[in-house]
Write a protein that holds these residues in place. Sequence first.
Motif, PDB file in Angstrom:
ATOM      1  N   SER A   5       0.992  -1.277  -0.120  1.00 54.02           N
ATOM      2  CA  SER A   5       0.093   0.308   0.160  1.00 54.02           C
ATOM      3  C   SER A   5       0.804   0.871   0.065  1.00 54.02           C
ATOM      4  O   SER A   5       0.506   2.259  -0.374  1.00 54.02           O
ATOM      5  CB  SER A   5      -0.546   0.176   0.755  1.00 54.02           C
ATOM      6  OG  SER A   5      -0.327   0.183   2.039  1.00 54.02           O
ATOM      7  N   LEU A   6       1.660   1.309   0.620  1.00 50.56           N
ATOM      8  CA  LEU A   6       2.750   1.898   0.346  1.00 50.56           C
ATOM      9  C   LEU A   6       4.625   2.414  -0.953  1.00 50.56           C
ATOM     10  O   LEU A   6       4.256   3.978  -1.339  1.00 50.56           O
ATOM     11  CB  LEU A   6       3.985   2.074   2.024  1.00 50.56           C
ATOM     12  CG  LEU A   6       2.992   2.447   2.430  1.00 50.56           C
ATOM     13  CD1 LEU A   6       3.902   2.588   4.126  1.00 50.56           C
ATOM     14  CD2 LEU A   6       2.233   3.787   3.365  1.00 50.56           C
ATOM     15  N   ILE A   7       4.064   1.441  -1.057  1.00 54.21           N
ATOM     16  CA  ILE A   7       5.003   1.598  -2.831  1.00 54.21           C
ATOM     17  C   ILE A   7       3.680   0.366  -3.606  1.00 54.21           C
ATOM     18  O   ILE A   7       4.016  -0.025  -3.887  1.00 54.21           O
ATOM     19  CB  ILE A   7       6.132   0.746  -2.282  1.00 54.21           C
ATOM     20  CG1 ILE A   7       6.981   0.946  -1.065  1.00 54.21           C
ATOM     21  CG2 ILE A   7       7.133   0.395  -3.726  1.00 54.21           C
ATOM     22  CD1 ILE A   7       8.194   0.371  -1.077  1.00 54.21           C
ATOM     23  N   SER A   8       3.931   1.527  -4.562  1.00 53.51           N
ATOM     24  CA  SER A   8       3.104   1.096  -5.799  1.00 53.51           C
ATOM     25  C   SER A   8       4.059   0.417  -6.701  1.00 53.51           C
ATOM     26  O   SER A   8       5.401   0.395  -7.372  1.00 53.51           O
ATOM     27  CB  SER A   8       2.575   2.701  -6.659  1.00 53.51           C
ATOM     28  OG  SER A   8       2.069   2.503  -7.691  1.00 53.51           O
ATOM     29  N   ASP A   9       3.236  -0.488  -7.761  1.00 57.34           N
ATOM     30  CA  ASP A   9       3.866  -1.372  -8.305  1.00 57.34           C
ATOM     31  C   ASP A   9       4.359  -0.972  -9.560  1.00 57.34           C
ATOM     32  O   ASP A   9       5.274  -1.447 -10.478  1.00 57.34           O
ATOM     33  CB  ASP A   9       3.111  -2.288  -8.228  1.00 57.34           C
ATOM     34  CG  ASP A   9       2.269  -3.909  -7.678  1.00 57.34           C
ATOM     35  OD1 ASP A   9       3.279  -3.201  -6.963  1.00 57.34           O
ATOM     36  OD2 ASP A   9       1.081  -4.471  -7.951  1.00 57.34           O
ATOM     37  N   GLU A  10       4.271   0.099  -9.875  1.00 61.87           N
ATOM     38  CA  GLU A  10       4.305   1.236 -11.113  1.00 61.87           C
ATOM     39  C   GLU A  10       5.433   1.882 -10.812  1.00 61.87           C
ATOM     40  O   GLU A  10       5.874   2.787 -11.594  1.00 61.87           O
ATOM     41  CB  GLU A  10       3.255   2.013 -11.655  1.00 61.87           C
ATOM     42  CG  GLU A  10       2.007   2.714 -10.852  1.00 61.87           C
ATOM     43  CD  GLU A  10       1.160   3.460 -11.672  1.00 61.87           C
ATOM     44  OE1 GLU A  10       1.582   3.891 -12.848  1.00 61.87           O
ATOM     45  OE2 GLU A  10       0.425   3.382 -11.358  1.00 61.87           O
ATOM     46  N   CYS A  11       5.780   2.557  -9.361  1.00 66.62           N
ATOM     47  CA  CYS A  11       6.785   3.114  -9.430  1.00 66.62           C
ATOM     48  C   CYS A  11       7.906   2.546  -9.740  1.00 66.62           C
ATOM     49  O   CYS A  11       8.680   1.410  -9.170  1.00 66.62           O
ATOM     50  CB  CYS A  11       7.613   3.377  -7.792  1.00 66.62           C
ATOM     51  SG  CYS A  11       8.586   4.075  -7.422  1.00 66.62           S
ATOM     52  N   PRO A  12       8.871   3.381 -10.876  1.00 64.88           N
ATOM     53  CA  PRO A  12      10.112   2.282 -11.635  1.00 64.88           C
ATOM     54  C   PRO A  12      11.276   2.376 -10.480  1.00 64.88           C
ATOM     55  O   PRO A  12      11.940   1.738  -9.871  1.00 64.88           O
ATOM     56  CB  PRO A  12      10.691   3.349 -12.056  1.00 64.88           C
ATOM     57  CG  PRO A  12      10.007   4.709 -11.864  1.00 64.88           C
ATOM     58  CD  PRO A  12       8.608   4.628 -10.772  1.00 64.88           C
ATOM     59  N   ILE A  13      11.451   3.319  -8.577  1.00 62.08           N
ATOM     60  CA  ILE A  13      12.123   3.246  -7.801  1.00 62.08           C
ATOM     61  C   ILE A  13      12.283   1.706  -7.101  1.00 62.08           C
ATOM     62  O   ILE A  13      12.202   1.199  -6.578  1.00 62.08           O
ATOM     63  CB  ILE A  13      12.401   4.269  -7.001  1.00 62.08           C
ATOM     64  CG1 ILE A  13      12.321   5.340  -7.750  1.00 62.08           C
ATOM     65  CG2 ILE A  13      13.329   4.076  -5.745  1.00 62.08           C
ATOM     66  CD1 ILE A  13      12.146   6.877  -7.494  1.00 62.08           C
ATOM     67  N   ALA A  14      11.156   1.619  -6.825  1.00 69.10           N
ATOM     68  CA  ALA A  14      10.020   0.249  -6.531  1.00 69.10           C
ATOM     69  C   ALA A  14      10.725  -0.975  -7.065  1.00 69.10           C
ATOM     70  O   ALA A  14      11.006  -2.090  -6.483  1.00 69.10           O
ATOM     71  CB  ALA A  14       8.784   0.392  -5.806  1.00 69.10           C
ATOM     72  N   ARG A  15      10.156  -0.922  -8.284  1.00 67.50           N
ATOM     73  CA  ARG A  15      10.629  -1.599  -9.353  1.00 67.50           C
ATOM     74  C   ARG A  15      11.817  -2.217  -9.421  1.00 67.50           C
ATOM     75  O   ARG A  15      12.271  -3.784  -9.069  1.00 67.50           O
ATOM     76  CB  ARG A  15      10.143  -1.452 -10.524  1.00 67.50           C
ATOM     77  CG  ARG A  15       8.298  -2.028 -10.623  1.00 67.50           C
ATOM     78  CD  ARG A  15       7.605  -1.829 -12.566  1.00 67.50           C
ATOM     79  NE  ARG A  15       7.037  -0.442 -12.345  1.00 67.50           N
ATOM     80  CZ  ARG A  15       6.912  -0.208 -13.581  1.00 67.50           C
ATOM     81  NH1 ARG A  15       7.164  -0.305 -14.721  1.00 67.50           N
ATOM     82  NH2 ARG A  15       6.228   1.114 -13.315  1.00 67.50           N
ATOM     83  N   SER A  16      13.063  -1.281  -9.120  1.00 64.20           N
ATOM     84  CA  SER A  16      13.597  -1.752  -8.854  1.00 64.20           C
ATOM     85  C   SER A  16      14.556  -2.170  -8.220  1.00 64.20           C
ATOM     86  O   SER A  16      15.129  -2.984  -8.336  1.00 64.20           O
ATOM     87  CB  SER A  16      15.219  -0.125  -9.330  1.00 64.20           C
ATOM     88  OG  SER A  16      14.359   0.182 -10.913  1.00 64.20           O
TER      89      SER A  16
END
Length: 158
Positions: A5-16
């Motif tokens: 809920s805090l980190i979106s699946d579409e955030c490039p930083i989170a994905r990386s």
Amino acid sequence: MQRKSLISDECPIARSLERVGEWWSMLIMRDALHGLRRFDEFSRSLGIAPNMLTRRLNGLVEAGMLERRAYSERPPRYEYVPTAKGEDFGMVLMSLVAWGNRHFAEEGTSVEVVERETGLPVQPMMATAEGVLVPFDACVVQAGPAASAGMRQRLKPE
């Protein structure tokens, strides 16, 4: 659960970070980009437990950062070679070197990023696709073409 809920699946930083954010993975990539290829080389360089090294190498292969290539059939042995995606990660590591030197090297720099030909120190910079340098404080993150409505709202200029 709260993390999603805090980190979106579409955030490039989170994905990386999902793929290379664990510190052993970053150090393995550092070593791979400096020419280490074999399990025993990584093990010697890092002092990492074999089971942890195996997991991290497998994760980096699954993420497309390293390619596993057989160099011996009996016994089966592999080397790990950076892919184009892994080579691109070198920019991230060089930025970490510069940032770490600026903020955490009170005793002085032990590693520097320099231009190969001249040996002159260099700093990470932002540039347009045409190569025009842009000051970092003149850059902003904005929603891209594939952004969801939620991401567009989150990144909406004030």
